[in-house]
Every structure is written in structure tokens, then in C-alpha cells.
Scaffold this motif. Structure first.
Motif, PDB file in Angstrom:
ATOM      1  N   HIS A   1      -7.983   1.846   4.987  1.00 20.90           N
ATOM      2  CA  HIS A   1      -7.111   3.026   5.012  1.00 20.90           C
ATOM      3  C   HIS A   1      -6.912   3.483   6.452  1.00 20.90           C
ATOM      4  CE1 HIS A   1      -6.582   4.151   0.785  1.00 20.90           C
ATOM      5  NE2 HIS A   1      -7.751   3.574   0.613  1.00 20.90           N
TER       6      HIS A   1
ATOM      7  N   ALA B   1       0.829  -1.207   0.000  1.00 23.43           N
ATOM      8  CA  ALA B   1       0.000   0.000   0.000  1.00 23.43           C
ATOM      9  C   ALA B   1       0.865   1.259   0.000  1.00 23.43           C
ATOM     10  CB  ALA B   1      -0.938   0.004   1.202  1.00 23.43           C
TER      11      ALA B   1
ATOM     12  N   VAL C   1      -2.208   1.731   5.739  1.00 26.86           N
ATOM     13  CA  VAL C   1      -3.359   0.870   5.955  1.00 26.86           C
ATOM     14  C   VAL C   1      -3.299   0.223   7.335  1.00 26.86           C
ATOM     15  CG1 VAL C   1      -3.722   0.345   3.506  1.00 26.86           C
ATOM     16  CG2 VAL C   1      -2.212  -1.117   4.871  1.00 26.86           C
TER      17      VAL C   1
END
Length: 104
Positions: free
Chosen positions: A95, A68, A76
Motif C-alpha cells: 500500500h 488496485a 500501491v
């Protein structure tokens, strides 16, 4: 010589949304599910087949956090679900609240 800035293309892997982690006799296997429907499967390198599940979960979460961060410049959180059966875990990837350049 002047270099032109290359356009950033779409990342080679979609934003992670989930993880499946399996304990097998050959070692720890994972599947990372992406928001766009893609999937990345493989094994957790550096872990023995008899490694503790919490160690495998931490390694899988770190791998997904790295994906990510590196491909989407996002932080994340990985939240593990209770295991539906022995040797099989799933996690949701969401997120994080703070941007990737800030410490939580």
C-alpha cells in the motif's frame, strides 16, 4: 423512475501482493498474486518479446496499480527484487502512503 443503489459486492480480484514477470519467446508473461490467495495470469499486451526488461517491469507495475485503484480504490507501490535468474523477475506490492485521489 427511481433507481435503487446496488450493493457493492466483493471485487472480482483480491488486493495484489506480488508480481512474477517472465520473458518468453512468445512475449512477456505475468502472474499477479493476491492477498486472498488468488492469482491472475496473462501476457503484457502491446510489448514485443524483445522489449527491454525495464519497459516490461513498468508495464506490469502500471497494470497492477490500475487493478488496485479500480477494484480496491487503493494506491500501491511496486518494488522489484533483484532477478534470481535471467528472464525472471519478482516484485512486492505494498500500500502506498497517500490515498488514491492525491498525487505523491
Amino acid at each position: 423512475m427511481v433507481r435503487r443503489r446496488e450493493k457493492k459486492g466483493q471485487p472480482p480480484f483480491g488486493m495484489p501482493k506480488g508480481i512474477v514477470l517472465l520473458s518468453t519467446p512468445a512475449g512477456w508473461r505475468h502472474s499477479v498474486l493476491a492477498v486472498d490467495g488468488g492469482m491472475l495470469c496473462g501476457h503484457l499486451a502491446g510489448l514485443s518479446a524483445n522489449a527491454d526488461p525495464t519497459e516490461a517491469q513498468a508495464a506490469a507495475a502500471a497494470m497492477v496499480a490500475g487493478l488496485a485503484r479500480d477494484f480496491h480504490e487503493a494506491r500501491v507501490d511496486v518494488i522489484w527484487d533483484p532477478p534470481p535468474e535471467p528472464g525472471n523477475w519478482t516484485a512486492q506490492v505494498t500500500h502506498a502512503a497517500s490515498p488514491p485521489n492525491q498525487q505523491p
